[in-house]
Design a protein around this motif. Structure first.
Motif, PDB file in Angstrom:
ATOM      1  N   GLN A   1     -17.206  16.324 -11.070  1.00  0.00           N
ATOM      2  CA  GLN A   1     -18.467  16.963 -10.721  1.00  0.00           C
ATOM      3  C   GLN A   1     -18.435  17.392  -9.272  1.00  0.00           C
ATOM      4  N   ALA A   2     -18.848  18.639  -9.028  1.00  0.00           N
ATOM      5  CA  ALA A   2     -18.899  19.190  -7.678  1.00  0.00           C
ATOM      6  C   ALA A   2     -20.358  19.379  -7.266  1.00  0.00           C
ATOM      7  N   GLY A   3     -20.571  20.215  -6.255  1.00  0.00           N
ATOM      8  CA  GLY A   3     -21.915  20.421  -5.726  1.00  0.00           C
ATOM      9  C   GLY A   3     -22.614  21.620  -6.317  1.00  0.00           C
ATOM     10  N   HIS A   4     -23.262  22.392  -5.446  1.00  0.00           N
ATOM     11  CA  HIS A   4     -24.080  23.504  -5.895  1.00  0.00           C
ATOM     12  C   HIS A   4     -23.226  24.677  -6.363  1.00  0.00           C
ATOM     13  N   SER A   5     -23.772  25.425  -7.316  1.00  0.00           N
ATOM     14  CA  SER A   5     -23.085  26.611  -7.806  1.00  0.00           C
ATOM     15  C   SER A   5     -24.105  27.592  -8.367  1.00  0.00           C
ATOM     16  N   PHE A   6     -23.664  28.844  -8.526  1.00  0.00           N
ATOM     17  CA  PHE A   6     -24.442  29.878  -9.193  1.00  0.00           C
ATOM     18  C   PHE A   6     -23.675  30.324 -10.428  1.00  0.00           C
TER      19      PHE A   6
END
Length: 757
Positions: free
Chosen positions: A392-397
């Motif tokens: 799991q990573a951070g923010h994305s679009f």
């Protein structure tokens, strides 16, 4: 080292020419054709309701006077073309807001009617009636509305390829058991459908009734044929509905969620449990229908938690990620458009969005869809040849664009997906897919996907990835997220015959070592797969045997370096017996190369059975034994293993349903050393006070992890989207010397209300 793929595949010899050409014609001649001649009619005219219609299962309203009446149902199974054992009559009418459907279902023994008071979508083993609607009349998309005899609802969405029962629609039902059977009334709002912008509507329609007793009788109007697997291609024509005005409709879905959670701060210290504070979050969903067929939807700060956890799956001997179905309403409506042979868009890849938007529309035969979201906690499913990495990573679009053209039971489409991480890194796919039906029984489908990956440069994420290389003969790329850029591709083609008596298919699927679908679900890459299947259906209808189906499946896998991965051959046979009982037995023989070790003598024997033998109890089991691969060892081996699973649905009274299940699996090495052994036990208890109010408890023990989960929930639900619930989740794990200790606990409440204008 793995050997080159020169293995002979015995299953490939089982293709089409092995079936005697006259067999199917001989069996078709035996079909019972005693149904009424009125069933030859495949069209109906509908008139406006003569007055108001009240949904109360009484049928004494002025609106039913002069309504269209349909009779002459024909059985599809178990005896295709036969006269059903019970009579059914349907009334149709409409006004400017709703389509009205009433079923008068006669039954010689009303005491035997199966009707369970349960939450919606849990009625499929009951008696039920339903209507399938195809508003565009081109066999591209159908809406299925179903009710059991006491008005419990079920619904699904149908395309020529598949059915989706996860979707929910707003409509009204009422049901009543009578001295002659039962009566069901439905009011289906036009605004719940995607409807063409026409002065006079011309829809497709199918009416259905199931009658589950010793056999599960399935009867339809108009008559259907199992020599055409496309039900939408066989519907009748419904004419007479005037212009339907669904544009300008606004729906608001405000919600408020309150929760309090606690967990162990140190997973190795049973005394480190810490309870968090109370949190409250508002959210808002907005849906607007611009014109018939075009709808936009947005959600801000949505609560995408699930009120019931996914059932645990046994994963102790697999190196690949497991697939879980979508349960969140925002990602259910309209998602049929995004379903492709290779799962390029997996909506659960949008994990925890701060906001999301969705646009669905149609012009003529062309459908368009768009999904956009900003995710706070971005999941990665990273495929390799012999394993999947999940992190799991951070923010994305995320942006997804879909276009599909209906060709009357066939279709062609394109799909673009793009996900971009804050701080760098992206994944993009572009694909084309299609299905073409040559005849009612022969079809070909295909899918071609191109992917481009720009890895993030993140040492923390890289530490959770395996240390391996991939791509090309020498491994041009590392698994680490170190900023590499590469392209890949995947391809799928399937030629099939789907018919009543004889079916077969031949499939090729290939995924390159550099293929990734960041917004999709792809657990493995670097393989070619070629398989064939053939199966026969015999319908003896003697000694209680309704159907017997022998089948053969075989094929092989190899990687892009030409090395054999797997070859298998699997014969089987199944049968449908009295009292809605199915039994089967199958065996599998395999060779496999895993982690550079060529493994032979892999074999499996499986026996299964399921039965809906009574209204009070349904049950089934699956047993397996054989020689299996121990995949979690540093050097894999083949050893004896066994598995067993069993389930039951117990209904002591109409309002109470208990659903216990048990899964057991064990594996030893040839030396006798145990690799693993354990079981998962799960029970779901539901008490339904009335159609709106229910209480349920889910309890689960995972013996592989010595973990207990308990999930009580109280729900008050007026429709699929107006709902109030309060519940909790509690997890405990066993610690040496401490017994079972709570590791996480949460209390929550949610209120959500659908406002329609």
């Amino acid at each position: 080292m793995p050997s080159k793929a020169t293995y002979s595949l015995p299953a490939l010899a089982l293709l089409a020419g092995l079936l005697p050409a006259g067999l199917e014609a001989q069996q078709d001649a035996a079909v019972d054709t005693t149904a009424s001649a009125t069933t030859a009619l495949r069209a109906a005219d509908i008139r406006p309701a003569a007055g108001p219609v009240r949904i109360d299962a009484q049928l004494d309203d002025a609106g039913w006077e002069g309504a269209t009446r349909i009779q002459g149902f024909v059985e599809l199974q178990p005896r295709e073309g036969a006269q059903p054992p019970v009579e059914t009559e349907v009334l149709l009418a409409y006004d400017e807001a709703n389509l009205y459907v009433a079923f008068i279902a006669k039954d010689p023994n009303p005491q035997a009617i199966r009707a369970t008071l349960q939450p919606r979508d849990r009625l499929w083993s009951d008696d039920w009636v339903g209507v399938l609607l195809d508003p565009y009349g081109d066999a591209s998309l159908g809406y299925y509305f179903v009710s059991n005899p006491i008005g419990v609802q079920g619904d699904l969405q149908m395309t020529p390829q598949r059915e989706d029962s996860s979707i929910d629609f707003v409509y009204t039902t009422a049901g009543r058991i009578t001295e002659e059977g039962y009566v069901v009334e439905m009011a289906i709002p036009f605004r719940s459908l995607r409807v063409p912008d026409r002065e006079v509507q011309k829809w497709g329609i199918m009416l259905v009734r199931t009658y589950p007793r010793s056999s599960r009788h399935y009867a339809t109007w108009p008559s259907m044929s199992r020599n055409n697997q496309c039900q939408l291609c066989q519907v009748a024509q419904l004419e007479g509905i005037g212009r339907v005005r669904t544009g300008g409709n606004l729906e608001l879905l405000p919600a408020a969620v309150a929760s309090r959670a606690g967990r162990l701060q140190n997973p190795t210290d049973p005394s480190s449990f810490e309870q968090g504070g109370l949190q409250a979050e508002p959210s808002l969903g907005v849906r607007y229908t611009f014109t018939p067929g075009w709808r936009a939807e947005a959600t801000l700060n949505p609560d995408f938690s699930q009120v019931e956890s996914d059932a645990a799956q046994v994963d102790v001997n697999t190196t690949f990620a497991l697939f879980f179905p979508e349960r969140r309403p925002f990602f259910q409506e309209g998602m049929d458009l995004y379903q492709t042979p290779l799962t390029v868009f997996y909506s659960r890849s949008v994990n925890s969005p701060q906001g999301a938007v969705k646009l669905t529309g149609r012009s003529g035969r062309t459908s368009v869809g768009y999904v956009g979201a900003r995710d706070e906690h971005t999941p990665f499913i990273v495929p390799f040849e012999e394993r999947t990495a999940v992190l799991q990573a951070g923010h994305s679009f995320t942006n997804v664009l879909r276009v599909q053209r209906s060709l009357g039971g066939s279709n062609v489409g394109a799909l673009l997906t793009d996900r971009r991480l804050e701080g760098g890194g992206s994944g993009t796919t572009l694909s084309a897919d299609g299905l073409y039906r040559f005849t009612p029984v022969y079809n070909v489908s295909g899918h071609l996907v191109l992917s481009h990956t720009q890895e993030p440069n993140d040492s923390a994420l890289s530490a959770r990835l395996p240390r391996l290389t991939f791509g090309g003969d020498g491994g041009e790329h590392t698994a680490a997220f170190d900023g590499e850029s590469f392209t890949g591709y995947g391809g799928f083609v399937r030629v099939a015959r789907d018919a009543r008596h004889w079916s077969w298919n031949a499939l090729y699927l290939g995924v390159s070592p550099t293929y990734r679908a960041d917004t999709g679900f792809q657990s493995q890459n670097n393989y070619h797969r070629a398989t064939v299947f053939t199966g026969l259906n015999f319908f003896p209808h003697r000694y209680g045997v309704e159907r017997v189906t022998p089948s053969l499946f075989g094929g092989g896998y190899w990687n892009f370096q030409g090395e054999q991965q797997q070859v298998l051959f699997s014969p089987g046979i199944s049968a449908t017996l009295p009292r809605q009982t199915q039994v089967g037995i199958n065996s599998t023989f395999r060779e496999e190369t895993f982690r550079g070790v060529h493994l032979t003598g892999i074999r499996e024997l499986g026996v299964w059975a399921s039965s809906n033998f009574s209204d009070a109890v349904r049950a089934g089991f699956n047993l397996g034994t054989g020689r299996r691969v121990a995949r979690t060892l540093a050097v894999p081996e083949v050893g004896p293993g066994r598995s067993a699973s069993a389930w039951a649905v117990i209904k002591p009274v109409q309002q109470v349903v208990v659903e216990p299940s048990l899964s057991y699996e064990q594996l030893h090495l040839t030396s006798g050393t145990e690799v693993f052994s354990g079981y998962i036990a799960r029970t779901r208890f539901n008490f339904q006070y009335n159609r709106e109010l229910n209480f349920r408890v889910v309890a689960q023990y995972n013996g592989f992890r010595d973990r207990v989960d308990l999930e009580p929930l109280l729900v008050y639900q007026l429709n699929p989207f107006t709902i109030f619930y309060v519940g909790s989740t509690y997890t405990s794990s066993e610690f040496d010397g401490h017994g079972f200790v709570g590791t996480s606990r949460q209390y929550f409440a949610k209120f959500q209300y659908l406002l329609r204008r």
